[in-house]
Scaffold this active site. Structure first.
Site, PDB file in Angstrom:
ATOM      1  N   CYS A 114       5.187   6.277  22.926  1.00 54.76           N
ATOM      2  CA  CYS A 114       6.213   5.313  23.297  1.00 54.76           C
ATOM      3  C   CYS A 114       6.367   4.204  22.260  1.00 54.76           C
ATOM      4  O   CYS A 114       7.348   3.484  22.276  1.00 54.76           O
ATOM      5  CB  CYS A 114       5.905   4.695  24.644  1.00 54.76           C
ATOM      6  SG  CYS A 114       6.706   5.592  25.959  1.00 54.76           S
ATOM      7  N   GLY A 116       0.832  -1.200   0.000  1.00 57.33           N
ATOM      8  CA  GLY A 116       0.000   0.000   0.000  1.00 57.33           C
ATOM      9  C   GLY A 116       0.868   1.252   0.000  1.00 57.33           C
ATOM     10  O   GLY A 116       0.551   2.244  -0.644  1.00 57.33           O
ATOM     11  N   THR A 117       1.974   1.181   0.724  1.00 61.83           N
ATOM     12  CA  THR A 117       2.899   2.313   0.777  1.00 61.83           C
ATOM     13  C   THR A 117       3.399   2.670  -0.620  1.00 61.83           C
ATOM     14  O   THR A 117       3.424   3.842  -1.012  1.00 61.83           O
ATOM     15  CB  THR A 117       4.106   1.956   1.683  1.00 61.83           C
ATOM     16  OG1 THR A 117       3.612   1.714   2.999  1.00 61.83           O
ATOM     17  CG2 THR A 117       5.136   3.063   1.713  1.00 61.83           C
ATOM     18  N   HIS A 140      -2.102  -7.327   2.513  1.00 59.89           N
ATOM     19  CA  HIS A 140      -2.045  -7.876   3.878  1.00 59.89           C
ATOM     20  C   HIS A 140      -3.068  -7.258   4.814  1.00 59.89           C
ATOM     21  O   HIS A 140      -3.189  -7.672   5.959  1.00 59.89           O
ATOM     22  CB  HIS A 140      -0.616  -7.792   4.451  1.00 59.89           C
ATOM     23  CG  HIS A 140      -0.177  -6.430   4.885  1.00 59.89           C
ATOM     24  ND1 HIS A 140      -0.022  -6.109   6.213  1.00 59.89           N
ATOM     25  CD2 HIS A 140       0.154  -5.317   4.203  1.00 59.89           C
ATOM     26  CE1 HIS A 140       0.396  -4.842   6.314  1.00 59.89           C
ATOM     27  NE2 HIS A 140       0.509  -4.350   5.100  1.00 59.89           N
ATOM     28  N   SER A 148      -4.141  -2.727  -0.384  1.00 61.04           N
ATOM     29  CA  SER A 148      -3.005  -3.483   0.144  1.00 61.04           C
ATOM     30  C   SER A 148      -3.440  -4.891   0.537  1.00 61.04           C
ATOM     31  O   SER A 148      -4.429  -5.064   1.251  1.00 61.04           O
ATOM     32  CB  SER A 148      -2.422  -2.745   1.348  1.00 61.04           C
ATOM     33  OG  SER A 148      -1.479  -3.549   2.001  1.00 61.04           O
TER      34      SER A 148
HETATM   35  C1  LIG Z   1      -4.603   3.412   5.398  1.00 62.81           C
HETATM   36  C2  LIG Z   1      -3.327   2.720   5.072  1.00 62.81           C
HETATM   37  N1  LIG Z   1      -2.668   3.086   3.978  1.00 62.81           N
HETATM   38  C3  LIG Z   1      -1.516   2.486   3.612  1.00 62.81           C
HETATM   39  C4  LIG Z   1      -0.970   1.480   4.361  1.00 62.81           C
HETATM   40  C5  LIG Z   1       0.339   0.906   3.951  1.00 62.81           C
HETATM   41  O1  LIG Z   1       0.162  -0.349   3.435  1.00 62.81           O
HETATM   42  P1  LIG Z   1       1.398  -1.378   3.389  1.00 62.81           P
HETATM   43  O2  LIG Z   1       1.578  -1.855   4.778  1.00 62.81           O
HETATM   44  O3  LIG Z   1       0.930  -2.427   2.441  1.00 62.81           O
HETATM   45  O4  LIG Z   1       2.561  -0.622   2.885  1.00 62.81           O
HETATM   46  C6  LIG Z   1      -1.623   1.066   5.512  1.00 62.81           C
HETATM   47  C7  LIG Z   1      -1.022   0.002   6.338  1.00 62.81           C
HETATM   48  O5  LIG Z   1      -0.973   0.014   7.526  1.00 62.81           O
HETATM   49  C8  LIG Z   1      -2.823   1.696   5.877  1.00 62.81           C
HETATM   50  O6  LIG Z   1      -3.467   1.363   6.996  1.00 62.81           O
END
Ligand SMILES: Cc1ncc(COP(=O)(O)O)c(C=O)c1O
Lengths: 412, 165
Positions: free
Chosen positions: A344, A86-87, A219, A217
């Site tokens: 933290c 997703g990133t 996972h 994404s």
């Molecule tokens: C809203 C949102 N966008 C993007 C991501 C990023 O996805 P990935 O972990 O596949 O890089 C996440 C993951 O936690 C997410 O919750």
């Protein structure tokens, strides 16, 4: 050097375990794993862009995965780009569209204050290259105010990126309305939505919504890590942000993760089988967890909305007078696995920007705990969590000097 | 913006977190001090019972992460039976070492605990109007200063986010 293995021995393996951290990553069901296995060494282990049998078999996985996802999203003429997370999809959407920009008069990027870092950070990077980042605040439940959005967009606006569902507090934005406001104002403004936490939890119809770009994404829906998708509408121009040998993707070079895609395909298939029934069940478990916590633990705040505007899998509460990291560890030793928005747990010692953006105080953000329900949870799992949360919070409150006066007053 | 990092604690931190020693308010304490702020997510309160310049008993309360709780707990163990001067000499590095080491981003927990202890000692000497012993510097120690800085930091963070505490 400390070793995690020694720590894990001290931690021990709880006799019962309930994993409620599917936000951060999750458990992959056996059906999905089984679907992946043959693609490591029995079939489709070739390169999907090469003309040999294992290559075509690999390509078949790509083709069928994209076709299936396309159907679940009702995409018609656009492209689903395969990335590895997703990133990466969010980075491609934001930086890729910026690189392809032709109208230099448009330099404004509007994102909501509660976007995932993989949206906020690329937008900040663009600021270093002449773009202007405008952050639109949200109300105390995490909603973007449509009128405020309307007031912010202008002829300089290049892109708007607002997530479909917030990853921490489960707010379901009224995307249809937000897209309409943007598009009625100016067709040319690109609307991107990060649907990482919306896909397979709420209905998403790309055509009806009029979305230009959408991130998904694997996972986050019980697929394996290592697959992300970006939907890009036909009329949107983007450029690749990575350079290398192209495989089958025009905008993402390098070989596709075929076994993970096969697993993702299965995860999608499972998620959309009995979709409504599964979602309704998740909502029941979600509400049971929320109600149970509020009923059994004093001094708790629910973060995010209630009811139909909350994602079916999301529970987020702030436990006052105690700190989140110690809650996650205390619950972990009791076999209940959750995460926290506490400073933290972060590298920069600032608490969750999402919890702060809905107007919570710092100490309220430090005590915030995120639970994610999945369709694999049973009522028994939720009851087990509810049996462990009150004593965990109680124990930490006996250690904490905070809130004591209030608690003693309550006893009097 | 939360960027998470894996916290590799020593087994000792977890052990103390689960079974903290010297926990709770002390009714007949000679002095009580506090370091940190709720807004920072870190508060340590230290109670000392002192007689003839010796620490007879010590206890703590802690609002914070596992490292915070463990550092406060182990420090109360370390000071028991020590003279005020000996207790003053304890460094945050020694506390971290007693815990089997701390991840770098958790050093401040140990610093805060020692800062709280030094505040308590200073306060006790001030309150009992004793002459300042030569081992007690007029200027704040590094740990007291860091505790103060952490308490003030939150004001800056509030300013950055544009709202009142
Ligand atoms: C809203 C949102 N966008 C993007 C991501 C990023 O996805 P990935 O972990 O596949 O890089 C996440 C993951 O936690 C997410 O919750």
């Amino acid at each position: 050097m400390r070793k995690v293995s020694e720590f894990l021995i001290e931690h021990g393996k709880p006799s019962r375990e309930v994993y409620l951290d599917h936000e951060n990553s999750g458990w992959v069901p056996p059906e999905v794993v089984n679907e992946m296995l043959p693609y490591f060494n029995q079939k489709g282990y070739g390169h999907p862009s090469i003309t040999n049998r294992p290559g075509w078999e690999a390509y078949e996985v790509l083709e069928s995965t994209l076709e299936l996802v396309g159907r679940t999203l009702n995409v018609s003429d656009g492209e689903l780009i395969i990335t590895h997370s997703g990133t990466e999809s969010n980075n491609l959407a934001i930086k890729g569209a910026a690189l392809a920009r032709t109208d230099k008069e448009r330099y404004k990027i509007i994102v909501s204050a509660i976007e995932h870092p993989s949206v906020i950070f690329p937008a900040r990077t663009l600021e270093e290259h002449g773009f202007k980042l405008v952050t639109i605040p949200v109300d105390n439940e995490g909603f973007v105010d449509p009128e405020m959005l309307e007031a912010l967009i202008d002829e300089k606006t290049f892109m708007v990126s607002i997530q479909a569902v917030n990853h921490e507090i489960g707010t379901i934005q009224n995307l249809e309305e937000l897209v309409k406001i943007v598009k009625e104002r100016d067709e040319k403004i690109i609307f991107h939505t990060d649907a990482s936490d919306a896909y397979a939890r709420i209905p998403l119809d790309v055509k009806k919504l009029g979305i230009d770009m959408m991130t998904i994404s694997s996972h986050k829906i019980h697929g394996p890590k290592g697959v992300g998708l970006l939907y890009v509408d036909k009329k949107i121009k983007i450029k690749s942000i990575l350079d290398g040998a192209l495989s089958t993707q025009r905008f993402w070079p390098g070989v596709e993760n075929v076994p993970a895609l096969a697993g993702f395909r299965k995860a999608v298939e499972l998620a959309f089988t009995d979709f409504e029934k599964i979602v309704e069940r998740m909502k029941v478990l979600r509400d049971r967890l929320i109600d149970g916590i509020i009923e059994k633990v004093p001094d708790v705040l629910l973060n995010g909305p209630r009811g139909e505007k909350r994602a079916p899998d999301n529970v987020n509460v702030s436990f006052l007078h105690v700190e989140g990291e110690s809650i996650t560890i205390e619950l972990s030793t009791r076999g209940v696995y959750v995460s926290s928005g506490s400073a933290c747990t972060s590298r920069v010692l600032e608490p969750s920007h999402v919890i702060l953006a809905i107007g919570r105080r710092y100490e309220e953000a430090h005590g915030s705990i995120l639970f994610k329900i999945s369709r694999y949870h049973t009522e028994g799992d939720i009851e087990y969590a509810l049996s462990q949360i009150p004593p965990a919070i109680q124990r930490l409150r006996t250690i904490s000097p905070l809130g004591r006066e209030i608690m003693e007053e309550a006893v009097d | 913006m939360s960027t998470r990092t894996p916290l590799i604690y020593s087994p000792k931190v977890l052990e103390i977190f689960r079974n903290p020693k010297n926990l709770g308010a002390m009714q007949d304490a000679s002095v009580v001090s506090q370091a940190g702020s709720p807004a920072c997510g870190d508060v340590i309160r230290i109670y000392l019972k002192i007689e003839d310049g010796k620490i007879l008993d010590a206890s703590f309360e802690s609002y914070g992460c596992a490292a915070n709780i463990a550092a406060a707990s182990i420090l109360t163990e370390m000071v028991k039976g020590k003279t005020l001067k000996e207790a003053w000499m304890i460094s945050w590095e020694e506390v971290a070492e007693e815990l089997g080491g701390l991840p770098a981003i958790k050093y401040h927990c140990s610093i805060l605990a020692v800062g709280g202890l030094k505040r308590a000692i200073r306060k006790y000497i001030d309150e009992t109007r004793r002459e300042r012993p030569d081992w007690l510097p007029v200027d704040l120690s590094k740990e007291e200063r860091q505790a103060l800085e952490e308490e003030e930091l939150i004001e800056k963070m509030y300013k950055k986010h544009g709202r009142a505490p």
